[in-house]
Scaffold this motif. Structure first.
Motif, PDB file in Angstrom:
ATOM      1  N   ARG A  56      39.826  42.867  14.745  1.00 48.73           N
ATOM      2  CA  ARG A  56      39.376  43.869  15.714  1.00 48.73           C
ATOM      3  C   ARG A  56      40.126  43.673  17.034  1.00 48.73           C
ATOM      4  NH1 ARG A  56      33.312  42.042  14.806  1.00 48.73           N
ATOM      5  NH2 ARG A  56      34.558  40.175  14.340  1.00 48.73           N
ATOM      6  N   ARG A  83      38.103  48.164  17.679  1.00 47.85           N
ATOM      7  CA  ARG A  83      38.378  48.869  16.431  1.00 47.85           C
ATOM      8  C   ARG A  83      39.154  47.941  15.496  1.00 47.85           C
ATOM      9  NH1 ARG A  83      37.698  54.290  16.194  1.00 47.85           N
ATOM     10  NH2 ARG A  83      39.326  54.549  14.598  1.00 47.85           N
ATOM     11  N   TRP A  84      39.010  48.211  14.209  1.00 46.65           N
ATOM     12  CA  TRP A  84      39.687  47.386  13.201  1.00 46.65           C
ATOM     13  C   TRP A  84      41.141  47.824  13.053  1.00 46.65           C
ATOM     14  CZ3 TRP A  84      38.175  43.014  10.854  1.00 46.65           C
ATOM     15  CH2 TRP A  84      36.819  42.693  10.901  1.00 46.65           C
ATOM     16  N   HIS A 112      40.155  51.298  11.040  1.00 51.78           N
ATOM     17  CA  HIS A 112      38.744  51.217  11.426  1.00 51.78           C
ATOM     18  C   HIS A 112      37.848  52.034  10.495  1.00 51.78           C
ATOM     19  CE1 HIS A 112      35.512  50.348  14.260  1.00 51.78           C
ATOM     20  NE2 HIS A 112      35.122  51.608  14.128  1.00 51.78           N
TER      21      HIS A 112
END
Length: 631
Positions: free
Chosen positions: A217, A226-227, A253
């Motif tokens: 992240r 966010r991923w 994400h």
């Protein structure tokens, strides 16, 4: 490998000069000649591959300057050299300016000087091609970066400066140029819970050259964390010190959130499934106790322990006993169905004689048949071999088939229970009745779950429609297949196959059953399991392995003492071996040594992976041969 000579074009209006130059240079270059500018242009138009073009200054019709200028327009990659007897400086300047001449040589020119000039021209041509290739690569890279959803970064490790592409900054919510050239800025954007893992992965890549590819992240400017998937590749110097590294980040994400949601849903579904199975197990357990009480007291009354009873009372008690037994069978059906669906029903396959299987069910099926005035006839064809089966489960199948035949057979009829060896070596067990038979439509659904066919209004035919479906599953666990032959008005013949006591045939039957699974295993692990300190020898090892194996596993005895072969669908043999060792340690820890010895539990277990065989993609004969060679 043969080297291709550079292709050279010589243009001069004097054929003798051309021939002389060809004789001098043919060993070094692939030479074409032309005696005029027009002929030279035609050859350029036809071939379009000359590294160097050498032209005389003074030629009739089209002079050297005009020719080389036209040649430049047609094929700018060629390097151009001028030869002339006119040493006028103004002429040379004009030739160089108009024709973009690489070299200017005066005639007469020695062969060595001409060769050196052409060699230099060839090197210049290679440089031009390399520069053009680099430009094309840069354009492709630029287009790829602009068209990709990934953000690109480039880190100069020696100066500790970084470049972030506009897409990279946009993914993190910044305008182009806002992140600067500080690599530390990116590090600080890693989520605190992921930072150690990311930096460890980066460190291992730079120092151990392991792949750098990790999901983490990152903090964005406005959307929180966010991923992203982070990948990169470093460049190392001759001392294996990383000097530069480039890579990309990809926004994943939405995919990660969806996967986590799916995992949570699957976890909830699994919990609901486990709850349902526990409910069935609990209900089955609670039913058994009162059923046992009813059955026992009914038997006491029938035996007139509490005093004499009338014929009418005896008939009523017989109905109670039959109903109790039927209900107990339904409870067993529900319990087996639950375990089959959850994959927790254990299977204990070992050598048995067919006669022993018939003996184990004779009392219950003859009692059922006698109550309906039906005769059971047993027929075992001489020479029928022993079979490799779970005795209890095979008995359940025979009981289900015979009881089902009794339900639909007229009073006074006969049911035949038979066993014979088929031409393919498998043993077939059959139950033939003289009932009403089945229609083509019934034959299509007879083995479906909860399917009921025939006269279901008949009291003796009542049930949940699980018996045949469960029987088919139990036959599958016994490495066999089930079938039925029937014709309306002529009775039915239900049969199933069992594997004989032959290792090759057992392996063949086992692999055939695996191929019938919805998800055919990609690989099969073959393991040798041995033990010491087990008083029961190989029997104790086999019993333990049966207790921890799955229905899709195969446990076979070996000629060696205290060892068995386990064949199991797996792509992670190390994890499977570790799970077996953990199960052994857990079980050994729970009881005292005296109890463990009484149960035959091995005190020391050794597992060796003999091979990891490809299964789904291999021809069936190859699978069987490979496995048979190992067992």
């Amino acid at each position: 490998m043969q080297t291709v000579s550079p292709k050279i074009l010589l243009v001069d209006d004097e054929p003798n000069v051309l021939q002389a130059i060809r004789r001098q240079l043919y060993k070094y270059f692939d030479i074409d000649t032309a005696t005029s500018g027009q002929e030279g242009l035609k050859k350029i138009r036809d071939h379009d591959c000359y590294a160097v073009i050498v032209a005389d200054m003074q030629m009739p019709g089209m002079d050297g300057i005009q020719f080389l200028l036209a040649a430049k327009e047609m094929f700018p990659k060629s390097v151009r050299i001028m030869l002339t007897g006119n040493a006028d400086q103004r002429t040379a300047i004009e030739a160089i300016n108009k024709g973009s001449i690489f070299r200017f040589l005066t005639k007469p020119c020695s062969s060595e000087d001409l060769k050196q000039a052409i060699d230099a021209g060839v090197e210049q041509h290679r440089y031009i091609l390399a520069e053009q290739s680099l430009q094309i690569s840069e354009e492709r890279y630029s287009l790829a970066v602009e068209g990709s959803s990934d953000g690109v970064w480039d880190w100069d490790i020696l100066s500790d400066t970084a470049y972030y592409s506009p897409r990279f900054e946009h993914l993190l919510g910044f305008e182009s140029g806002q992140m600067g050239q500080d690599f530390e800025t990116w590090k600080q954007r890693i989520h605190p819970e992921d930072r150690d893992a990311v930096l460890d992965s980066l460190h291992n890549h730079l120092n151990c050259q392991t792949p750098y590819d990790i999901e983490c992240r990152l903090s964005t400017k406005e959307q929180g964390h966010r991923w992203f998937r982070c990948r990169g590749q470093a460049i190392w110097d001759k001392n294996e010190n990383a000097t530069r590294m480039a890579g990309s980040i990809q926004d994943i994400h939405d995919r990660v959130v969806a996967q986590n949601s799916l995992k949570e849903s699957n976890s909830q579904l699994q919990e609901m499934t486990d709850t349902a199975h526990r409910f069935v197990d609990n209900v089955a357990h609670e039913f058994r106790t009162p059923l046992m009480v009813i059955g026992e007291f009914s038997s006491l009354l029938v035996d007139q322990v509490a005093g004499p009873i009338s014929e009418e009372q005896l008939e009523y008690l017989s109905c109670i006993s039959d109903a109790t037994q039927d209900l107990a069978t339904l409870v067993d059906d529900f319990l087996d169905s639950s375990k089959l669906k959850s994959g927790t029903l254990r299977v204990d396959r070992r050598p048995h004689h067919v006669k022993d299987i018939f003996d184990s069910v004779r009392a219950i099926i003859t009692s059922k048949a006698a109550a309906s005035n039906i005769t059971i006839t047993e027929r075992i064809v001489p020479g029928t071999p022993g079979v490799f089966v779970d005795l209890e489960k095979t008995g359940r199948v025979i009981t289900n088939l015979v009881v089902n035949a009794i339900k639909f057979s007229p009073k006074g009829s006969e049911i035949t229970l038979s066993a014979e060896s088929r031409p393919d070596g498998m043993v077939r067990i059959g139950v033939a009745d003289q009932g009403p038979g089945l229609s083509e439509e019934d034959l299509q659904t007879i083995f479906d779950r909860f399917a009921q066919v025939g006269d279901t209004q008949k009291a003796s035919a009542k049930g949940f429609g699980l018996g045949l479906n469960i029987s088919k599953e139990l036959v599958w666990l016994n490495l066999g297949s089930m079938g039925v032959e029937s014709e309306l008005g002529k009775g039915s013949m239900f049969s199933f196959t069992l594997s004989p006591m032959d290792k090759q045939r057992i392996v063949e039957a086992y692999t055939e059953r695996l191929l019938e699974m919805k998800a055919v295993p990609e690989q099969l692990g073959v393991f040798r399991v041995s033990a010491s300190g087990c008083e029961e020898g190989v029997g104790g090892v086999r019993d333990f392995m049966i207790s921890v194996s799955r229905p899709t596993d195969l446990v076979l005895g070996t000629d060696a003492d205290e060892s068995v072969i386990l064949i199991a669908p797996t792509s992670e043999p190390d994890q499977l071996m570790e799970a077996i060792q953990q199960a052994h340690a857990k079980r050994a820890k729970k009881g005292k040594m005296v109890r463990r010895q009484r149960e035959g539990l091995p005190s020391d277990l050794a597992i060796e992976c003999l091979d990891l065989c490809q299964f789904a993609t291999e021809p069936h004969d190859s699978r069987v041969l490979a496995l048979c060679n190992l067992v």
